[in-house]
Design an enzyme around this catalytic site. Structure first.
Site, short mmCIF file in Angstrom:
data_model
loop_
_atom_site.label_atom_id
_atom_site.label_comp_id
_atom_site.label_asym_id
_atom_site.label_seq_id
_atom_site.Cartn_x
_atom_site.Cartn_y
_atom_site.Cartn_z
N CYS A 189 0.81 -1.22 0.00
CA CYS A 189 0.00 0.00 0.00
C CYS A 189 0.84 1.26 0.00
CB CYS A 189 -0.96 -0.03 1.19
SG CYS A 189 -2.04 -1.47 1.11
N CYS A 239 -13.85 0.68 7.28
CA CYS A 239 -12.88 0.26 6.28
C CYS A 239 -12.82 1.29 5.16
CB CYS A 239 -13.30 -1.08 5.66
SG CYS A 239 -13.73 -2.35 6.86
N LYS A 250 -10.47 6.65 3.85
CA LYS A 250 -11.86 6.45 4.24
C LYS A 250 -12.81 7.02 3.18
CE LYS A 250 -14.27 4.70 6.07
NZ LYS A 250 -15.68 4.85 5.79
N HIS A 254 -9.12 3.27 -1.93
CA HIS A 254 -7.70 2.95 -1.90
C HIS A 254 -7.25 2.28 -3.19
CE1 HIS A 254 -3.81 1.96 -0.49
NE2 HIS A 254 -4.08 0.81 0.11
#
Lengths: 396, 456
Positions: A85, A208, A334, A338
């Site tokens: 990430c 998530c 959030k 992502h």
């Protein structure tokens, strides 16, 4: 041995960032082209003015061809990088070192991911053949294990902690609601967030980060050349990266209330940037809020809150847009979702907007004009086994 | 004299209340978890059988009518999970229920310690009699002689009769057997059972009244009951077939009921096992004084006091009778054959490693200097979660970080657990399970499950 800082030797002189979201309308190539063109026009250059490219993507394309083909780059060095990430940040790190070394005058770091085409929810790792014994838990579940551990370690009631996590999500949703590039633009109350059903441990789906398509890009040059491209460049103050040894998964001393890799990366970044007290020196921090408990722990590992107090500081509003140190003013993972290769550069894009005063008034940070440093942070992997990036950027 | 050196019985944690099938039914049947099959249950029983004996098996026989694999041997996974030596032969006897007692006869006529493992899952069509009457479970007997270790029950006599007649049959691949008219089978089996019992007792020079425990196993329940009732053995010596609590676990039933009898036997007692399957086999045993010094670590009768209700629809889904909506996540890929072979000790034997300072690595590290067997270690939950998003054949996935007694930590899936049992500090032990099946490849590995007082 150790790292040698390239503090103030490299400047960002142009950036581009797509809207993040369910981009059914765009393929990976389209996203890269839009982010690249945004960065080129921001820096006032064309693609041929760039000497070298670093593309960050985890599983949307392989090799430099994934960028050179859609952009029709003519015999340029293009390197694809991957670091979980932190992939977008890794691309920036490599481009910055390419310029700092003197090898290139102008380099571009670009990151992107096209994940919504998989047909599945959540991020799905490329399957590597193995003996079948590797755990197959979702990232949400791995990060949810922080909650009972943190509650036990710091003597916090789990319901109280649940509320603090919702407060983190609520803050980031509120910020994202003010950001046209964000995927989720609806405010969420703490009460509503607390009422959501659990999907992993005590986390609901709104604890998530979403999954999104998107891309972002930065043009970097030597600091002394920066003003040829822009009046207000962003200087790279620190680039720090740590790849953990996975000890937390095996070490009984690891208690799932901290990410030692992040703390180590932060220490190094603050050393490079000469930061003694991040809480009073940083204007903003963009941290890797892949899950709300991650942001909670990060606030402590990055030195933005004392150990065991982050949940209280969150409730006090310390990290709100108008708080003493705004965290994730753009809405964070959030609100953005992502796209793994893009996220690190999306964070730098927010630093670019905020420190240069280009963020719209409704989400301008309260520290604007008073402080000139921004922190960006990524982690990749899981508690006990992660990579961590910390970058510091400044206008002065 | 050859005999039994050790035994183990395993009944899975799931229980189906038969009233969920039909209100007129009663009792419960045992239900293997979605992550269990004949191989994993066989491992559980065999671990118990080997726990208190010094003997190292020279051969392993694995019998089941529900083999996880055809063509390739299932016994090799049992062999690997038990960490038996490379020179220990491992063979399957699969397909027919009778194979189970066949392996026992083979073990009794072999040289060296021989481990007999019988394990079965019984399924029938929804609502049918086999579904309700069936059960799941496994049992293992370690057979050997005085030179291998203390014999707990010596073989006194054995008799077999074989008959070809049609009572029960199943075409390979079908989920349920078919039955001929019941009275025919009862008549034939009753005669066969009496004949085998009579021959065995004659060879042993014993009268029915000398029998302290009589086990009559077999899928034809009425025939088994009739043989016992007309045997001349006192009714109080007839061993409960556990129909009301376990159901009939097919190939596992003879050894499972023998284990139940051994658990309750006193030294010097005569135990007779009669198995009705395509003929009849009778085994006469006499327990020895060594039995007194052989407390069973996890007795079968205590296992029956534990268990978790399994809803009927869940049972049907686990048995492939229902096709529920799968999780919207990619299914796991098949395990790599070469990686599994390289990591064989870890994957099947749960063997970690330690460095010179004693720090344990799970999975083992190539940098370490010694191997550490972890399968029999208990551990403590450090933190935990319930994952409702992860792919699982039976969501949600329950998961914990476990610190093992004596060192070593592993984030690992839990099984046989209720969500409200989860707590930091909870105690767990390891169990060999089938994580999933992809491309027809069964992926075996270990899970943790709560330690229950005297539980399995």
């Amino acid at each position: 041995m150790g790292s040698n800082a390239i503090t103030d030797r490299v400047a960002i002189v142009g950036m581009g960032c797509t809207r993040f979201g369910e981009r059914w309308d765009m393929g990976f190539d389209d996203l890269l082209i839009e982010a690249a063109q945004g960065a080129f026009s921001s820096a006032g250059i064309g693609k041929d003015d760039v000497d070298a490219y670093w593309l960050g993507t985890v599983q949307s394309g392989m090799s430099g061809l994934a960028l050179s083909r859609p952009l029709r780059l003519d015999n340029k060095p293009v390197t694809r990088v991957e670091n979980y990430c932190a992939t977008g940040s890794e691309a920036l790190r490599q481009a910055a070192y390419g310029v700092a070394s003197g090898a290139y005058d102008v380099a571009v770091a670009i990151g992107g991911e096209k994940v919504k085409d998989s047909g599945y929810q959540g991020l799905n790792a490329f399957p590597i053949p193995g003996d079948g014994t590797a755990r197959s838990l979702t990232a949400a579940a791995m990060f949810s294990m922080i909650v009972p551990a943190y509650a036990a370690r710091h003597g916090v009631d789990e319901d109280e902690l649940r509320t603090a996590l919702a407060r983190i999500a609520s803050k980031n949703h509120a910020n994202g609601a003010r950001n046209p590039r964000a995927q989720f633009r609806r405010e969420m109350t703490v009460e509503r967030l607390c009422a959501m059903p659990a999907v992993a441990g005590r986390l609901s789906v709104l604890d998530c980060a979403g999954v999104a398509d998107g891309a972002a890009a930065a043009v970097v040059v030597r600091a002394e050349d920066a003003h040829r491209y822009t009046d207000n460049p962003l200087f790279i103050k620190a680039l720090s990266f740590v790849s953990g040894d996975g000890r937390g998964l095996m070490d009984p001393d690891y208690d799932y209330t901290t990410f030692p890799e992040v703390a180590a990366a932060a220490r190094e970044a603050y050393r490079q940037a000469g930061i003694a007290d991040p809480r009073t020196e940083l204007a903003l921090a963009e941290v890797h809020d892949c899950f709300t408990p991650a942001e909670l722990v990060l606030l402590e590992d990055l030195g933005l809150a004392e150990r065991g107090t982050a949940h209280q500081r969150v409730m006090d509003g310390a990290f709100d847009l108008d708080g003493e140190l705004p965290v994730n003013p753009d809405g964070g993972l959030k609100s953005f979702g992502h796209p793994v290769g893009a996220t690190g550069l999306r964070m730098v894009f927010e630093a670019w907007l905020q420190l240069r005063g280009e963020a719209p008034a409704e989400r301008r940070i309260a520290t604007y004009g008073k402080r000139s440093l921004a922190l960006t942070h990524n982690l990749g992997g899981y508690p006990g086994e992660m990579v961590s990036f910390v970058g510091v950027f400044g206008t002065g | 004299m050859r005999g039994i050196l050790g035994w183990g019985a395993y009944v899975p944690f799931g229980r189906l209340d038969r009233r969920q099938i039909a209100p007129a039914l009663s009792g419960t049947r045992s239900v293997a978890g979605y992550d269990e099959d004949a191989t994993t249950m066989g491992v559980a029983a065999a671990r118990l059988a080997l726990r208190q004996t010094p003997a190292e098996p020279a051969a392993l026989w694995f019998a089941t009518a529900d083999p996880p694999y055809l063509d390739r041997t299932n016994a090799t996974a049992v062999h690997a999970a038990l960490r038996l030596g490379r020179t220990c032969a491992a063979y399957d006897a699969v397909g027919s229920v009778r194979s189970a007692v066949g392996t026992l006869r083979t073990a009794l006529t072999s040289a060296g310690p021989t481990l007999v493992v019988a394990s079965d899952l019984r399924t029938g069509r929804p609502g049918g009699p086999d579904e309700a009457a069936g059960g799941d479970g496994a049992a293992a007997l370690l057979i050997g002689s005085d030179s291998d270790g203390p014999v707990l029950a010596e073989q006194v006599a054995t008799a077999s009769v074989t008959a070809e007649f049609l009572d029960r049959w199943r075409i390979p691949g079908e989920p349920a057997s078919r039955l001929w008219e019941e009275r025919f089978g009862e008549t034939v089996y009753t005669d066969l059972g009496r004949e085998a019992l009579k021959s065995a007792l004659e060879e042993a020079e014993l009268a029915p009244g000398d029998v302290g425990a009589l086990v009559v196993s077999g899928l034809h329940a009425r025939a088994a009951k009739t043989v016992a009732a007309t045997s001349g053995v006192p009714a109080e010596a007839v061993v409960d077939r556990l129909d009301g609590r376990v159901g009939n676990p097919g190939a596992a039933q003879p050894a499972l009921l023998l284990a139940a009898a051994l658990e309750q036997a006193a030294p010097g007692q005569v135990i007779v096992l009669v198995s009705l399957a395509d003929g009849a086999d009778a085994f006469v045993w006499r327990t020895t004084p060594a039995l007194r010094d052989h407390p069973q670590p996890v007795p079968l009768l205590q296992q029956l006091d534990y268990g978790r209700p399994v809803p009927y629809l869940t049972f049907l889904a686990w048995r492939g009778m229902l096709d529920p909506e799968p999780p919207r996540r990619p299914e796991p890929a098949r395990a790599s054959a070469s990686a599994a072979l390289r990591n064989h000790d870890w994957k099947f034997g749960f063997v970690g490693s330690a460095d010179e300072g004693g720090t344990v690595s799970l999975p083992p590290s190539p940098l370490d200097t010694s191997a550490v067997a972890m399968a029999d270690r208990t551990g403590t939950v450090v933190t935990y979660t319930v994952d409702r998003l992860a792919y699982s054949p039976s969501p949600p996935v329950v998961f914990a970080v476990v610190d093992f007694d004596g060192g070593g930590r592993l984030p690992v899936e839990l099984t046989d657990v209720d969500i409200d049992e989860l707590a930091i500090g909870g105690r767990v032990e390891m169990s060999f399970r089938r994580l999933h099946t992809a491309d027809g490849v069964h992926n075996y590995f270990w899970k943790a499950r709560p330690v229950r007082e005297k539980g399995v």
